[in-house]
Enzyme design. Structure first.
Site, PDB file in Angstrom:
ATOM      1  N   GLU A   1      -5.240  -8.642   1.121  1.00 34.96           N
ATOM      2  CA  GLU A   1      -5.875  -8.244   2.385  1.00 34.96           C
ATOM      3  C   GLU A   1      -7.346  -7.988   2.136  1.00 34.96           C
ATOM      4  O   GLU A   1      -7.715  -7.328   1.160  1.00 34.96           O
ATOM      5  CB  GLU A   1      -5.295  -6.934   2.951  1.00 34.96           C
ATOM      6  CG  GLU A   1      -3.952  -7.032   3.566  1.00 34.96           C
ATOM      7  CD  GLU A   1      -3.476  -5.700   4.159  1.00 34.96           C
ATOM      8  OE1 GLU A   1      -4.335  -4.863   4.516  1.00 34.96           O
ATOM      9  OE2 GLU A   1      -2.257  -5.521   4.235  1.00 34.96           O
TER      10      GLU A   1
ATOM     11  N   GLU B   1       0.803  -1.219   0.000  1.00 34.48           N
ATOM     12  CA  GLU B   1       0.000   0.000   0.000  1.00 34.48           C
ATOM     13  C   GLU B   1       0.838   1.272   0.000  1.00 34.48           C
ATOM     14  O   GLU B   1       0.778   2.080   0.946  1.00 34.48           O
ATOM     15  CB  GLU B   1      -0.950  -0.012   1.208  1.00 34.48           C
ATOM     16  CG  GLU B   1      -1.885  -1.203   1.233  1.00 34.48           C
ATOM     17  CD  GLU B   1      -2.879  -1.152   2.409  1.00 34.48           C
ATOM     18  OE1 GLU B   1      -2.883  -0.161   3.148  1.00 34.48           O
ATOM     19  OE2 GLU B   1      -3.655  -2.106   2.565  1.00 34.48           O
TER      20      GLU B   1
HETATM   21  O1  IFM Z   1      -3.996  -2.815   9.304  1.00 30.03           O
HETATM   22  C1  IFM Z   1      -3.978  -2.350   8.002  1.00 30.03           C
HETATM   23  C2  IFM Z   1      -2.820  -2.933   7.233  1.00 30.03           C
HETATM   24  O2  IFM Z   1      -1.607  -2.664   7.860  1.00 30.03           O
HETATM   25  C3  IFM Z   1      -2.766  -2.358   5.846  1.00 30.03           C
HETATM   26  N1  IFM Z   1      -4.022  -2.480   5.193  1.00 30.03           N
HETATM   27  C4  IFM Z   1      -5.200  -2.050   5.902  1.00 30.03           C
HETATM   28  C5  IFM Z   1      -5.251  -2.693   7.268  1.00 30.03           C
HETATM   29  C6  IFM Z   1      -6.506  -2.239   8.032  1.00 30.03           C
HETATM   30  O3  IFM Z   1      -6.503  -0.861   8.198  1.00 30.03           O
END
Ligand code: IFM
Length: 457
Positions: A362, A167
Site C-alpha cells: 500500500e 497492519e
Molecule cells: O485505508 C487504509 C487501509 O485500510 C489500511 N492502510 C492505510 C489506508 C489509508 O489510511
C-alpha cells in the site's frame, strides 16, 4: 517515450483494496456482523455515521471493477476476504455463498490476466469473536487459522500469494489501545495481548497454509518510518528507539528473528504480566516468510521532552515523547509527504533483518479531489500524481541501493470507506460517486496506466 526511471523486469504493478471498505452488501448471502458494523453504528465513532453497508457496492459491481483494472493494465490486485462472509459467527461451518463471491472474483481476475493477492484479515473481525474477547483472547488466533484453511481450500488452486494480516499494529493499538478503530476498546494490557494473538494467529495460519501447499506466504505491516527530530540529541534518539520498538520491532523481531525484543518486553511489563506469551509461541510466529508487505504513507518524527504527553493508547507508556506535527506539505489526512522516508525505511528493514522479498502493498494519498475540472468527467488530481511519482522514485532508489523489492500496489483502486473518516477522505485512483456508484478514472489512474506500460517513470 522511453522511461528515464526504469523498474526491474518482472516488477509487479497493481492496486489494493479491503473488503469492508469497498464491498458493501453487508447483509447479502449470509454474511454475519463484523466489529466494523457494530462500531460504525455506534454514535460518534465514524464521521457522519457512515457505515460500510453499501460502500462501493463492489460485491455486485466487481465485473465492472475488474474491467477497469484491466483497462489500467494492472498486473496484480490485492483484496481482502471478509471473515464474516465465510464464517458468519467466526467459527464452525463455512458459508459457501460467501466463498462463492471470492471464487467469482478470482475467476474474473484470471480472465483478465490479473494476479490475485489475498489478504485474509483486514480488520473485519466477526462480532461474535469480539464478544468472546476479541484479539486479546488466544482463541481468536486459533479460529483465524481455521478460517485461513477454509478460504485456502476453496481458492488455493487459483491464488498463489497469501498474506495473513494487514497492519496488525492498527488492529491492536487503534482497536484496543486508543479506541479510534473497532472494537473501540482502550486498555494497554489488551493492546499487547492483541499484538501477541494477532502474531500467533499469523503463525498458526501460516503453518496450516504451508501444510496445505501455499507457495508464497506473507504478512503486511505498516512499519513506522520513525526518526529522531534531532539526530544529535540523545533524548530524541531514545524516543525514536522506544517508538520503533512499540511499532516495528514488536512485530518484525518475533516474525523474522523468532523472539520479542527484550527492551520492548521490559516496557510492556508496566501494563501486563505477559501471561499470554506461552512456550513455543515465538517459534510458531517465526514461520518462514516468502514475502513481506510494506504499507507506507508518512514518516513520524519524535523528540524526548519531559513534559510531552506522549502517544496515548496508540503508544502506551510514551509520556515524555513528543510526536512532532508535520512540517511541509501534507495530504488531506494531514499526513506529512516525505518520500525519502520510504527509502530509509526499506533500507533499514533490509539491513536489520534476514533477507525476505519485499513488496509495497500500500502507498497512496487522500486529497480533496475536484470532480469535473475543465473537461467533463475528469478528476485532475495533480497532487496525487505528484505524491505517487515521488514515492515511486523513492522505491526505485531503494532498489538501486540493493533492497529486494518485487512490486508496488497503489492504495487504493477506488475511493472507499476510510474507517473512522467514513467516505470523506478519498484515496482512490478511481473516483466513486457514492450516489450513483459511477466510477471515473482520475488523472492519476491514467498516469499510473502509463507508468505500468513503460515499467517506469
Ligand atoms: O485505508 C487504509 C487501509 O485500510 C489500511 N492502510 C492505510 C489506508 C489509508 O489510511
Amino acid at each position: 517515450m522511453e522511461a528515464s526511471v526504469r523498474f526491474p523486469d518482472g516488477f509487479l504493478w497493481g492496486a489494493a483494496t479491503a473488503a469492508y471498505q469497498i464491498e458493501g452488501a453487508a447483509h447479502d448471502d449470509g454474511r454475519g456482523p463484523s466489529i466494523w458494523d457494530t462500531f460504525s453504528r455506534t454514535p460518534g465513532k465514524v464521521h457522519a455515521g457512515h457505515t460500510g453497508d453499501v460502500a462501493c457496492d463492489h460485491y455486485h459491481r466487481y465485473p465492472q471493477d475488474v474491467a477497469l483494472m484491466a483497462e489500467l493494465g494492472l498486473q496484480a490486485y490485492r483484496f481482502s476476504v471478509s471473515w464474516p462472509r465465510i464464517q458468519p459467527d467466526g467459527a464452525g461451518p463455512v458459508n459457501p455463498r460467501g466463498l462463492d463471491f471470492y471464487d467469482r472474483l478470482v475467476d474474473a481476475l484470471h480472465g483478465r490476466g490479473i494476479d490475485p493477492i489475498v489478504t485474509l484479515y483486514h480488520w473485519d473481525l466477526p462480532q461474535s469473536l469480539e464478544d468472546r474477547g476479541g484479539w486479546p483472547n488466544r482463541e481468536t488466533a486459533e479460529r483465524f487459522a481455521e478460517y485461513a484453511v477454509a478460504v485456502h481450500a476453496r481458492l488455493g488452486d487459483r491464488v498463489g500469494t497469501w498474506t495473513t494480516l494487514n497492519e496488525p499494529w492498527c488492529s491492536a493499538y487503534l482497536g484496543y489501545g486508543n479506541g479510534v478503530h473497532a472494537p473501540g476498546r482502550q486498555d494497554p494490557a489488551d493492546t499487547f495481548a492483541a499484538v501477541h494473538h494477532l502474531l500467533l494467529g499469523h503463525g498458526l495460519a501460516g503453518r496450516a497454509l504451508r501444510a496445505a501447499g501455499v507457495d508464497t506466504l506473507g504478512i503486511t505491516l505498516n512499519p513506522a518510518a520513525v526518526f529522531p527530530a534531532d539526530p544529535d540529541s540523545a533524548a530524541d534518539l531514545a524516543a525514536a528507539h522506544l517508538v520503533d520498538g512499540l511499532h516495528n520491532r514488536i512485530f518484525y523481531d518475533p516474525l523474522l528473528l523468532g523472539r520479542y525484543p527484550e527492551d520492548v518486553l521490559a516496557h510492556i511489563d508496566r501494563f501486563t504480566d505477559t501471561a499470554f506469551l506461552q512456550d513455543g509461541d515465538e517459534k510458531i510466529i517465526n514461520e518462514p516468510l516468502d514475502l513481506l508487505g510494506i504499507n507506507y504513507y508518512a514518516p513520524t518524527y519524535v523528540a524526548g521532552r519531559p513534559d510531552a504527553a506522549g502517544g496515548g493508547g496508540a503508544y502506551p507508556g510514551t509520556e515524555g515523547i513528543e510526536f512532532k506535527a508535520p512540517t511541509g506539505p501534507v495530504t488531506d489526512m494531514g499526513w506529512m509527504i516525505e518520500p525519502a522516508g520510504l527509502t530509509r525505511l526499506l533500507e533499514r528493514i533490509a539491513r536489520d533483518y534476514p533477507p525476505v522479498p519485499l513488496m509495497i502493498t500500500e502507498n497512496g494519498a487522500a486529497f480533496a479531489d475536484k470532480f469535473g475540472g475543465d473537461e467533463r468527467d475528469r478528476v485532475p488530481d495533480a497532487d496525487r500524481i505528484s505524491y505517487l511519482d515521488g514515492h515511486l522514485r523513492a522505491v526505485h532508489e531503494a532498489i538501486a541501493r540493493g533492497v529486494d523489492l518485487r512490486g508496488y500496489l497503489v492504495w487504493s483502486l477506488l475511493d472507499n470507506f476510510e474507517w473512522a473518516e467514513g467516505y470523506r477522505k478519498r484515496f482512490g485512483i478511481i473516483h466513486v460517486d457514492y450516489q450513483t456508484q459511477r466510477r471515473v478514472p482520475k488523472d492519476s489512474a491514467l498516469w499510473y496506466q502509463d507508468v505500468i506500460r513503460r515499467n517506469g517513470l
